[in-house]
Design an enzyme around this catalytic site. Sequence first.
Site, PDB file in Angstrom:
ATOM      1  N   ASP A 134      40.786  44.708  33.010  1.00  0.00           N
ATOM      2  CA  ASP A 134      39.415  44.189  32.927  1.00  0.00           C
ATOM      3  C   ASP A 134      38.757  44.361  34.304  1.00  0.00           C
ATOM      4  O   ASP A 134      39.429  44.706  35.280  1.00  0.00           O
ATOM      5  CB  ASP A 134      39.499  42.704  32.536  1.00  0.00           C
ATOM      6  CG  ASP A 134      38.178  42.131  32.059  1.00  0.00           C
ATOM      7  OD1 ASP A 134      37.216  42.897  31.894  1.00  0.00           O
ATOM      8  OD2 ASP A 134      38.120  40.910  31.847  1.00  0.00           O
TER       9      ASP A 134
ATOM     10  N   GLU B 259      35.048  48.146  36.720  1.00  0.00           N
ATOM     11  CA  GLU B 259      33.888  49.041  36.886  1.00  0.00           C
ATOM     12  C   GLU B 259      33.801  49.687  38.296  1.00  0.00           C
ATOM     13  O   GLU B 259      33.249  50.792  38.351  1.00  0.00           O
ATOM     14  CB  GLU B 259      32.584  48.275  36.595  1.00  0.00           C
ATOM     15  CG  GLU B 259      32.424  47.870  35.162  1.00  0.00           C
ATOM     16  CD  GLU B 259      33.400  46.755  34.728  1.00  0.00           C
ATOM     17  OE1 GLU B 259      33.787  46.763  33.557  1.00  0.00           O
ATOM     18  OE2 GLU B 259      33.751  45.906  35.572  1.00  0.00           O
TER      19      GLU B 259
ATOM     20  N   ASP C   2      31.515  41.932  27.230  1.00  0.00           N
ATOM     21  CA  ASP C   2      31.113  40.530  27.019  1.00  0.00           C
ATOM     22  C   ASP C   2      29.906  40.411  26.100  1.00  0.00           C
ATOM     23  O   ASP C   2      28.765  40.224  26.569  1.00  0.00           O
ATOM     24  CB  ASP C   2      30.817  39.864  28.370  1.00  0.00           C
ATOM     25  CG  ASP C   2      32.043  39.819  29.263  1.00  0.00           C
ATOM     26  OD1 ASP C   2      33.149  40.036  28.746  1.00  0.00           O
ATOM     27  OD2 ASP C   2      31.896  39.570  30.466  1.00  0.00           O
TER      28      ASP C   2
END
Length: 794
Positions: free
Chosen positions: A412, A415, A488
């Site tokens: 997770d 990015e 999300d």
Amino acid sequence: SNFKKCNQIAFYRLFISHKEAGILVLSSVNEDYKLQVTSNPFQVELQSKGETVMSMNSNGLLYFEHLQPPPSDRKSTVQNEEAASDSSKEKQEDLGLWQEKFGNFLDIKAHGPTSVGMDFSLHGYDHVYGIPQHTETLLLKNTSDGDAYRLYNLDIFGHKIHEKIGIYGSVPLLLAHKPNRTSGIFWLNSSETLVDISTKAVHTPSRSAAETAKQRAVPLTDVRWMSESGIIDVFLLMGPTAFDTFKQFAQLTGTQALPPLFSLGYHQCRWNYEDEQDVKAVDAGFDAHDIPYDVIWLDIEHTDGKRYFTWDKQKFQNPRKMQEHLRKKKRKLVVIVDPHIKVDPSYTLYAQAKEKGYFVKDRNGQDFEGISWPGPSCYPDFTNPEVRKWYADQFAFKTYKASTNILFVWNDMNEPSVFKGAELTMQKDAVHYNNWEHREVHNLYGFYQQMATAEGLIRRSSGKERPFVLTRSFFAGSQKYGAVWTGDNTADWSYLKISIPMLLTINMAGISFCGADVGGFIGDPEPELLVRWYQAGAYQPFFRGHSNMESKRREPWLFGEKNTQIIRRAIRERYVLLPYLYTLFYRAHTAAEPVMRSLWIEFPEKMETFDVENEYMLGKQVSYSLGFDLNIFEVVWKPFCPGFVFLQIPVFQRGGTVIPLKTTAGKSTEWMIDISYELHVALDTEACAIGELYIDDGHSFQYLHKKQFLYRKFTFCKNILSSSCIDESGQYHTTCVVERVIILGFGKHPTSVTASPKDGKKTEVVFTYDTKTSVLTLENIALSVDADWEICIS
């Protein structure tokens, strides 16, 4: 070798068919394709069978800024008297190109402005798709009077709907479709990229006034790509069918990894399951309510102070014992492993990476430090192969204390997410391996973390076992390493609706193993929304319920018996459908066919399908639609796809297909290995049907290295259902049988049904026939799945 690619790229020799001053025409041997290159102004035109399909730089927007030495280095080469004239203004202009302020952040560009760009014209096309990831419609919109689509991986909590801002992943692939052709543009660039789309009607010049009166306006779509840095590296995919473009893209980037079977089951997650007792209680809850599930997940709170590869000593005192408990139940555990590493000299992972110089650096050569969940954090430079190897080694059982072979991984925040960073990500002037600035490789960061993680899981089993790795950030080629999800989302009907076009777009970009958090990550879904989301998620490739820390608990049995019943039914239907779904993943793995498909891919001539985004196909055979309510086995006629037969709200089976199912669901996929099969045969207007079944051990690489697989074909024609082998090289054997066959749309009451195994004697088959629904059911058949046989209906 475990990351299987499509067949090698086939190269065709082009010959010069025409040459004159400033113009060169190259043709393929059969003259199907012609490539005309004009030098001034520079243009490239691609023709197929005399028709222009695509042209480059038709609008003259080619742009390429080469790397430059900094202003101070250049000054010495400029004569003093020139440098003196109007120097302050010049310095100011120079400085503007070499540094940029973004809020409080100063971005210093080591090589000056480095943008590249190019325009492409798609002739005859006004439907374009692709370039995930955006919370947007399936059809890409005209951006002439608004924002361009942005490809820049960002952690945007609670992203809004219908925005062109980039979110967690980027695949710079755009597809264009018209009734007789699909084409693609793959702009291979991992820096921040903008895509501008303009569709208009163009009137073709005609030879006479009479023709002008009749002529039809031909659509033309111009697509302009602009990237902050890098080079122009672009692949034009000529199709001509959608499936051809998928294969061409896979030849460049690889095909979808074949997932371990358990990962196609249902996953139960939240931020956070509190401790070992909580994990056991949730696991027991699924059994108590007779709901199948395969994997329970642990978010960041399971670690010792957000130090990944560790356990919270109070909450998870005996993680190995917890995993053994799950193993006995034939279930798995997934834990989160994020890229940020807590700055703490006593944390082995940090100390090692620090000592070896494995972190991304800032522009002054120090380790780049940002804030994330653990507080001050450093970020491994996954673009460095040595760092990837070191990171992969962290998953070894002896290194990752108390991990076992039922533990799998979730990457997770990759990015990478950097709290208090510009746009909550790493500064563009951070420095990577071989001195590349972060701006050059930004969209690849998560891709490389997932690559290292998948490699680590394979290596811990000495290359024997398939990995499962879910990543939030992705790029072209991420399909080789596992699954992605849409990030999300919010517990709202609009997010359930947008999840379908988002997943269809990701599938078109080569990543079949994708899903959206069931129920919505942020907030609390009303029971009806949760139920509907389970029904939708059960027919999507990656199926996980997940919720935020602030959300109320929402295990599937917490919303009253009636809702538990509906959710149980949806999850069970998923498990019964797994033989079909697993076969689709084998097709994705070997032939680059997307698992979840927009209707236009299956009905390329039918223009009414081109913008449909609330219905989709699962493979060729199953159609899912948000919002149908019909009785079981009612035949549904649609203008573009006749002969769809309804399976369950709101799922249809296409006429002319055979779908393999398990006769019943088990507690998890591993409980279902020996459960027998049933075939649903939906006849087309010619009373024929065809289907496939792929089987292997569901977890190892033996299907690849030892030919341990079974690939079967089922054909119904002239009242005979037969089973034959598609790939004779497959060596896998199973004791499973086909126990039941349901034939939908069978015209009249049979007099007798017989079954004939290839090497056995003919037997009578028990059957029932429903005249009202034209459904023929054959029971207690017991024909081997791995043998040839026939069933004859008289």
